[in-house]
Each structure stands twice: as C-alpha cells, then as structure tokens.
Write an enzyme that holds these catalytic residues in place. Structure first.
Site, PDB file in Angstrom:
ATOM      1  N   LYS A 148     -20.677 -20.213 -10.912  1.00  0.00           N
ATOM      2  CA  LYS A 148     -19.877 -20.078 -12.134  1.00  0.00           C
ATOM      3  C   LYS A 148     -18.455 -19.653 -11.784  1.00  0.00           C
ATOM      4  CE  LYS A 148     -19.964 -20.035 -16.715  1.00  0.00           C
ATOM      5  NZ  LYS A 148     -20.795 -19.154 -17.530  1.00  0.00           N
ATOM      6  N   TYR A 152       0.860  -1.177   0.000  1.00  0.00           N
ATOM      7  CA  TYR A 152       0.000   0.000   0.000  1.00  0.00           C
ATOM      8  C   TYR A 152       0.896   1.226   0.000  1.00  0.00           C
ATOM      9  CZ  TYR A 152      -4.338   2.559   0.860  1.00  0.00           C
ATOM     10  OH  TYR A 152      -5.407   3.397   0.746  1.00  0.00           O
TER      11      TYR A 152
END
Length: 477
Positions: free
Chosen positions: A169, A114
């Site tokens: 899916k 970060y």
C-alpha cells in the site's frame, strides 16, 4: 533463495533449485517430467557446475505447482534443494527503504540538518505548531495502520503477516501520488489501544489510512480518531471501495440509459465496505437502497445488536420489504456484492429490472462468476483483475490523500468522497464508455491528478482546507 516451507499456489513463476548427479540425471529427462506435469521451463541458471551441479529452474506453471515439483523429485539422480517463487523473492528484505532528501557531505551539512542548527527549526515549530507542515515530513506523510484482523481475503492473520500488504500500500502511495506512506502494524486488537496509539503517533503524519481492520470495530476506531485528530483519517476498506463503486455505478447507469436518482440498488454484505457503500449511495442521491446480510433484508421492524446493521435498518428499505436476497433483487436496477462467493444466482438476476447491473466484488471468488451472466446482465464488474471492470481501491486512495495533503484538509468529507467518485468516472470519456469499460485502469495517468483536483476543490467548498491560498504546493516556507 528463500525456502517457502511450502509451494506458492498463486500462479506466479515457480523457481526450483535442484542438485543433479551428472552420471545419473539427464536434463532432458527433467524437462520432459516438467512438461508432462503441466509446466514450461522458461529459464535455467547454473549455480554450481561439476559432478553434482546445482541449477535454478524458472518454471511457468499451467497446472498444480506441487505436481510439477513432485514430478522433478521422481527423476533419478535429482534432489530438490528448495522451492520458491518470484513473488516471495520480490519481498525479500521488504519492499521499502528510507532515503534522505539531503546529502550530508561536510561538517557544515551535519550542523545544519542535526545539532546545533536543527534547534532553530524545533523552536520555530514549538512557537507555531502549524509550521510542522512546512518544516517536517508531516506535509507529505501518511501512516498506513492495521491490526491484521481482516487482511485481504485471509482474515485475522495478525500484524506481522499483514506487513507485506501494508508495504505494498505504501508503495502505491509513492508510485502513483508521490505520497510518503509508512506501514504501522499494531500488535493489539483492542479498539481503545489502537485509538490511543494512533493518536500518539499522529504528530509525525499528515494523514492516517486505516487498513484491514475488522468490522464492526473499524467503525468505532475511525469515528473516535476523526474526533480526536485534526488530520484526515480514512478507512480505505470502507470509503475507498465505496468511492470507486459509486464511480462505476455512475458510468454503468449511463451505459444502460438510467439515472442514479431513479434507481433501486441492493447491497449484499453489510460489513465495513457495505456500510460505506450504503451511505455513499444516499449521498449520491439513490432513492431506494436495500441492505442484505445473513439476517436477510435489514428492516426497521427488527432491532439488531450490530451497530452497522441497526443504522442500515433505519436508513434503508423504505418499503419495508421482507425476505432474502432473491426478494430484495426483484425489480432492482443494480446488485452490489461485498459478501462471499456463490451467493448470487442466475435466477435472482433474471428477476431484476431491465438491463441489470451486477457488481460482484467478493475477493478472490465473486458472488457469481461473470461468465454465468452473459446475456443476462447488461454490465458486470468485479474486484478481480482478470475480468473487465475491476473495481479497485487503488483508483481512489492515492488521489484522495494527495488532494487532502495538498490543501492541508483537517478531514475527508462526504463531499470530497463524492467529488473523487465523479472525477474517477469522468476519466472514462463518452467515446470510451461501454459495458466492458466503465472505470479507468489503475495505470491511467489521469486518475490521480483528476481526483486530486476534485478533492481539493471540494475541501475548500466544505471549509476543511487549511492552506491559506489555493496555489499548487511548493517548497517555500
């Protein structure tokens, strides 16, 4: 335990939580009632013991689940607390989670993943946008996008109700091909809005899998996104079905000693899947294709408001045959159904050419039950898992996206789809091939890799692959 608000009727084990009064209810009485109603108690879990004990019964249902629960309710001293099943329990909290690839254990780790260290990576992508494929999850991430208008056989049930399917899916993408897929269900049915939302989301993804969007809207949405984006856009209900169907037809033709180049094929149901199947039949070299829908055999003599029907009328039925499904099937070598239950009759199949091939793929109830075709059809396939020759999209989309991502394809071409179909067909060896085994199992470990390699090769041949070299993808920059 989740309260279903009703009783699941999908054939999975039923779980009943009940409260028993010790001085009134005997467990043997409950077991007898369950057995008489067509159930079999396979597990008992004591949740609370005492004068009013609470138990969970796991029951395998051979008959109506509602009848079994009603039989339990009639036992004196028993109160049914709630009813659920293993499928619902499996979905509690959803089926997906986000897991970091890198552990953050120190301040130095934090500064690298970060701020401030990440700024260096941001600027690298700003200066070279293509580096997003190397430096972010884009290289391996697919958006599974639906508006919930054509979910399974359930119809327009909305985006929230479509989420379990899209989650499933995404699981298949990961489990079978190592692709990180994320479900995105949109609360709009406006094609303009869907196109704009997906276009705006695209920078985070390496591919877009459109799913369960109703016809004919799906055609326009896919076409416009393909024009706007430089990553693969693939409506699986159309193209995944078509790819696996062509693979099945290739092997079925081999079983009966025929060639695709000599066949007459009838496609019944010209919606999303039917349209894609017709186009792939042309790509695969089938010379005579007849398209049949509610209007009968589509013909160039008629002008249709439905864009898909109009295209089919201009590109099928070269002999100008008129009538309905029965007329279309006379002398036909193969029937492909993506329509509805019961539309195909035994007498229609008897009027087909010798050794007819029948793919009745309507789900959950096919155009004709396979047992009605014994001794009539040479090869039969369906979309169901409880019959031989299941024509299942799962054989296609993991491998085709794995290949497209690996070579950084800008789109999925007809050549890539045909290559995928041939690869699926080739997984079934000549020694294995027979009328009841024309497509591999979805659990066959060779399918994804075979499709991936074929798709990558076709992408380079079609000049849509953007990876500079053809080496296996690696984590180097």
């Amino acid at each position: 335990m989740a309260n279903t608000g009703g009783i699941a009727m999908d054939g999975s084990n039923l779980i009943v939580r009940l409260e028993m009064e010790a001085d009134r209810a005997l467990f043997g009485t409950i077991a007898t009632a369950v057995g008489a109603a067509g159930g079999d108690i396979v597990a008992i879990d004591v949740i609370r013991a005492g004068q009013r004990s609470i138990r969970d019964l796991t029951i395998r249902a051979e008959a109506s689940m509602e009848a079994i629960v009603e039989a339990i309710r009639k036992v004196p001293g028993v109160r049914v607390v709630n009813v659920s099943d293993q499928t619902l329990l499996l979905h509690l909290g959803g089926k997906l989670e986000v897991t970091p690839r890198i552990k953050i254990r120190t301040r130095d780790d934090l500064s690298r993943v970060y701020t401030p260290g990440v700024a260096k990576v941001c600027m690298a992508i700003h200066e070279d946008p293509a580096s997003a494929f190397s430096l972010t999850i884009k290289r391996n991430t697919v958006a599974v996008v639906s508006d919930g208008t054509a979910v399974l056989g359930l119809g327009n049930i909305g985006p929230a109700a479509a989420m379990p399917v899209m989650e499933g899916k995404a699981m298949l993408f990961k489990e079978l091909a190592g692709v990180d897929a994320f479900p995105i269900c949109l609360d709009t049915q406006d094609p303009d809005a869907i196109v704009e939302i997906v276009r705006a989301l695209a920078p985070a993804f390496g591919g877009i899998n459109l799913e369960d969007i109703s016809s004919p809207r799906c055609f326009e949405i896919e076409r416009r996104l393909q024009e706007l984006l430089d990553i693969p856009v693939f409506h699986d209900d159309q193209h995944g079905t078509a790819v696996v169907l062509i693979a099945a037809l290739m092997n079925a033709a081999k079983c009966v000693g025929k060639k695709l180049a000599d066949m007459r094929v009838v496609v019944c149901g010209i919606g999303a899947a039917g349209m894609a199947i017709v186009k792939m039949l042309h790509t695969a070299g089938v010379p005579v294709v007849l398209a049949v829908d509610r209007a009968g055999i589509l013909s160039r003599k008629t002008t249709y408001d439905n864009v898909a029907w109009q295209w089919c009328s201009e590109n099928t039925n070269p002999e100008g045959i008129e009538g309905g499904l029965e007329e279309a099937l006379r002398r036909a070598d193969a029937f492909i159904g993506v329509s509805g239950p019961g539309v195909l009759k035994q007498e229609y199949v008897r009027g087909m050419a010798a050794d007819p091939i029948v793919f009745a793929m309507a789900n959950p109830e096919p155009e004709i039950r396979p047992e009605l075709l014994e001794g009539i059809a040479a090869v039969v396939g369906t979309g169901r898992s409880d019959y031989p020759n299941q024509i299942n999209n799962v054989l296609c989309f993991p491998g085709i996206f794995r290949g497209a991502l690996d070579c950084r394809a800008s789109r999925i071409t007809e050549g890539m789809k045909l290559a995928a179909a041939r690869a699926i067909a080739a997984v079934v060896t000549d020694q294995q091939l027979n009328p009841e085994y024309i497509v591999p199992s979805v659990f066959n470990a060779d399918v994804v890799e075979s499709v991936r390699r074929a798709v990558v090769s076709a992408a380079y041949a079609d000049r849509v692959a953007r990876r500079v070299d053809k080496r296996e993808p690696a984590d180097e920059i």
